[in-house]
Design an enzyme around this catalytic site. Structure first.
Site, PDB file in Angstrom:
ATOM      1  N   ASP A 136      45.587  95.465  25.192  1.00 44.31           N
ATOM      2  CA  ASP A 136      45.746  96.759  24.404  1.00 44.31           C
ATOM      3  C   ASP A 136      46.043  96.355  23.013  1.00 44.31           C
ATOM      4  O   ASP A 136      45.988  97.059  21.987  1.00 44.31           O
ATOM      5  CB  ASP A 136      46.318  97.780  24.811  1.00 44.31           C
ATOM      6  CG  ASP A 136      47.833  97.611  24.915  1.00 44.31           C
ATOM      7  OD1 ASP A 136      48.299  96.741  24.598  1.00 44.31           O
ATOM      8  OD2 ASP A 136      48.445  98.652  25.804  1.00 44.31           O
TER       9      ASP A 136
ATOM     10  N   ASP B 118      44.496  92.593  31.069  1.00 40.86           N
ATOM     11  CA  ASP B 118      45.502  93.707  31.416  1.00 40.86           C
ATOM     12  C   ASP B 118      44.917  94.768  32.384  1.00 40.86           C
ATOM     13  O   ASP B 118      43.780  94.876  32.038  1.00 40.86           O
ATOM     14  CB  ASP B 118      46.224  94.238  30.098  1.00 40.86           C
ATOM     15  CG  ASP B 118      47.266  95.200  30.488  1.00 40.86           C
ATOM     16  OD1 ASP B 118      47.902  95.086  31.188  1.00 40.86           O
ATOM     17  OD2 ASP B 118      47.220  96.099  29.707  1.00 40.86           O
TER      18      ASP B 118
ATOM     19  N   ASP C 103      50.846  93.869  24.693  1.00 38.62           N
ATOM     20  CA  ASP C 103      50.413  92.428  25.061  1.00 38.62           C
ATOM     21  C   ASP C 103      50.340  91.642  23.980  1.00 38.62           C
ATOM     22  O   ASP C 103      49.897  90.499  24.053  1.00 38.62           O
ATOM     23  CB  ASP C 103      48.934  92.595  25.753  1.00 38.62           C
ATOM     24  CG  ASP C 103      49.187  93.362  26.963  1.00 38.62           C
ATOM     25  OD1 ASP C 103      49.912  93.241  27.758  1.00 38.62           O
ATOM     26  OD2 ASP C 103      48.148  94.344  27.184  1.00 38.62           O
TER      27      ASP C 103
END
Length: 640
Positions: free
Chosen positions: A531, A337, A535
């Site tokens: 995180d 991410d 996610d």
């Protein structure tokens, strides 16, 4: 001696006493003659000193239906040696076996210490502030949410909370593995387990003890051993069938030649039987049993994984089980991410591009007010850039649209602030912008008011991340982000990523991960780094999920398989190096133990291996395998 437990010291005393008695008995015949029956009694004394507990465990396990274990093998081999007159060998075998057991126990204790050190992060007491301002020492479990605790210099923060008064530097090394202190002041969130190094802090508790960061970390570590790697499960299954098969083979090695000696005339006996006696075949079978003891594998393989998990915990990397450590070692694709993982997650307004009829200040004010009820980092950056407080009543009818932005009424005017998808949804013609950064488009009463560029700076450690991953064997580094194409392209180019995908909704990220999973080679693994909050679906879908920036994040600890206790992306490469070193050591131990035992077993079956070679193939191999396994604890070279 001071590092040994009481049990270990007692065992060491028994070993030394038995060794001294054995030497005395061995030297006695040179001083005065000893009859055969007296020799048997004399050797029985050191044997009883060193082996009584093994014999007792073997008998107890047999009565409980657990016949085939190392205690049974050692008891059978040494009692058999006594029965054939090999008194000294029987005592030596038991002596070396107990020495190996002591060493194994010490090695396991050393590896546990690295994780036990982490257990010291739980404070025993909390200084609870009373209504009259006095302090009372209480158990952290008795402190309620909303209460105020006082943390003095040198004390650990007992519970998660927010600083009300005071400023200090917090030592987070026990949680993150990093020596650099973290400065905190009024309004800053603090987590349990950190050490207050300087000033006095008044902290308002935000979570009960059982939900605090330190409790979740300790629960994670304590349960890590329950999730076994495939190699551990293999060794468990192997030992379950291996030991009975070896006992049957040893029995056959004794019975078949003995029957042949009885039933076949001497003139018709094959060459390998000529001149042998049944006692010789019994001795070979006993040697076979000693060699076959699976201690080296049963102890060293779990110890290697335990050491790997312990070594990782020293670096602030918490692995939820050895199975995840094994999967991580096979990772060839790492998916990231962007926000909060590769970037700092702290947004700053870098450009204002108002449309005709609007000025910069009006554009910023509309966006800041529309976003005033959101806690998203982009919203916070807009309010910070505006620099004013929103007056109550100016903003109404707020609606946050996931993956698009926000609609609201500002001073009675319909305002939209979000990405290009929101503009298309509202049917507003927007102006494209090629400048890197997150673009927030703004409309007022259906009219395009302009756009704002917000940038998120890369973490300094991210710039060497890809290079570090490639060095560990990762073939592809991919970034998934909901940000714009221009921003994603700029970040990917600067970091040297192999692939990126921009403007993704949470559901789109899952689809991309599914696609990447279908493209990976057989036996390889895919890791996703996020995180742990937004996610969670992708973390769960990946072969191994790694939570970044998990300091104080409950969702990260719950969703991920591996938790990095700070937001340093360089720890990913470190975790991979630790996992690959651990798996390499596990394989070394398996092949070394099986190889040596296989060779000496064949030699024993053909009568060319003595009890001394048998002792080496058992205790010696276990010694070397455990020494090798303890290398997993040493991660200092990875920190450099």
């Amino acid at each position: 001696m001071k590092n040994l437990t009481r049990k270990q010291r007692k065992m060491l005393f028994r070993i030394l006493l038995a060794a001294a008695l054995l030497i005395a008995v061995k030297l006695l015949p040179t001083a005065l003659p000893v009859p055969g029956w007296a020799e048997w009694v004399l050797y029985l004394v050191p044997y009883a000193v060193i082996g009584w507990d093994v014999l007792w465990k073997a008998v107890r396990n047999i009565l409980n239906g657990q016949v085939f274990d190392e205690n049974f093998l050692m008891a059978l081999a040494t009692v058999g040696a006594f029965a054939t007159g090999e008194y000294a060998e029987a005592v030596f075998v038991m002596l070396f076996y107990q020495t190996g057991e002591l060493f194994q126990d010490y090695a396991v204790g050393k590896s546990r210490q690295s994780i036990a050190a982490l257990m010291d992060i739980r404070p025993e007491t909390a200084n609870l502030e009373q209504e009259d301002g006095t302090l009372e020492e209480v158990d952290p479990e008795d402190v309620e949410v909303g209460a105020v605790v006082v943390v003095k210099p040198g004390e650990r923060i007992p519970l998660d909370g927010v600083v009300l008064e005071g400023s200090s530097a917090l030592d987070t090394a026990a949680l993150t593995g990093e020596p650099a202190p973290r400065d905190v002041g009024p309004g800053d969130a603090v987590i349990s387990g950190c050490v207050n190094r300087s000033g006095l802090l008044r902290v308002k508790v935000t979570k009960p003890c059982e939900e605090s960061t330190v409790s979740k970390i300790l629960d994670l570590v304590e349960n890590a051993g329950e999730k076994k790697a495939a190699s551990e499960n293999f060794i468990t299954r192997f030992a379950r069938y291996y030991t009975p098969c070896v006992v049957l083979a040893a029995l056959a090695l004794f019975l078949l030649p003995t029957l042949a000696l009885v039933l076949v005339p001497p003139s018709a006996q094959p060459g390998f039987l000529a001149g042998t006696q049944w006692t010789g075949w019994l001795h070979r079978a006993l040697i076979f049993l000693v060699i076959s003891c699976p201690c080296a594998l049963v102890i060293s393989v779990p110890l290697s994984f335990f050491g790997g998990i312990g070594g990782a915990s020293k670096c602030g990397i918490l692995v939820k089980g050895s199975n995840y450590l094994e999967v991580l070692s096979k990772t060839e694709t790492v998916v990231f991410d962007k926000t909060g993982t590769l970037t700092q997650g702290s947004f700053t307004v870098t450009a204002l591009h108002p449309a005709p009829g609007f000025d910069e200040q009006e554009l910023l004010e509309l966006a800041a007010l529309a976003e005033s009820w959101s806690s998203h980092p982009i919203s916070l950056s807009l309010r910070k850039a505006w620099g004013q407080e929103a007056y109550p009543g100016r903003v109404t009818d707020v609606e946050e649209i996931a993956g698009h932005g926000i609609t609201a009424k500002v001073d009675g005017r319909a305002v939209c602030a979000g990405n290009s998808r929101l503009m298309e949804r509202e049917g507003v013609r927007w102006e494209p912008c090629n400048q890197p950064g997150t673009i927030v488009h703004v409309t007022a009463e259906g009219r395009y008011a302009g756009h704002i560029i917000i940038s998120d700076l890369l973490k300094p450690e991210a710039k060497t991340l890809v290079e570090g991953l490639k060095a560990t064997g990762v073939k592809r580094a991919v970034m998934l982000t909901g940000d714009t194409e221009a921003t994603a392209k700029s970040v990917a180019r600067e970091l040297g990523l192999d692939e990126y995908h921009a403007q993704l909704l949470p559901a789109d990220k899952v689809e991309r991960v599914e696609e990447l999973l279908s493209r990976k080679s057989s036996g390889a693994a895919l890791a996703f780094v996020g995180d742990g909050i937004n996610d969670a679906p992708v973390l769960s879908r990946a072969d191994v999920g790694i939570a970044m920036g998990a300091l104080g994040s409950d969702a990260a600890i719950e969703a991920a398989d591996i938790v990095l206790m700070d937001d340093n992306p360089a720890k990913i490469a470190l975790a991979m190096r630790i996992s690959r070193k651990t798996l390499r050591i596990v394989k070394e131990n398996i092949w070394f133990a099986l190889g040596v035992k296989g060779v000496v077993l064949l030699l024993g079956a053909f009568g060319t291996a003595t009890m001394w070679e048998a002792v080496f193939a058992d205790v010696g191999v276990a010694f070397l395998a455990i020494l090798n396994a303890m290398r997993c604890l040493h991660v200092e070279e990875f920190r450099k």
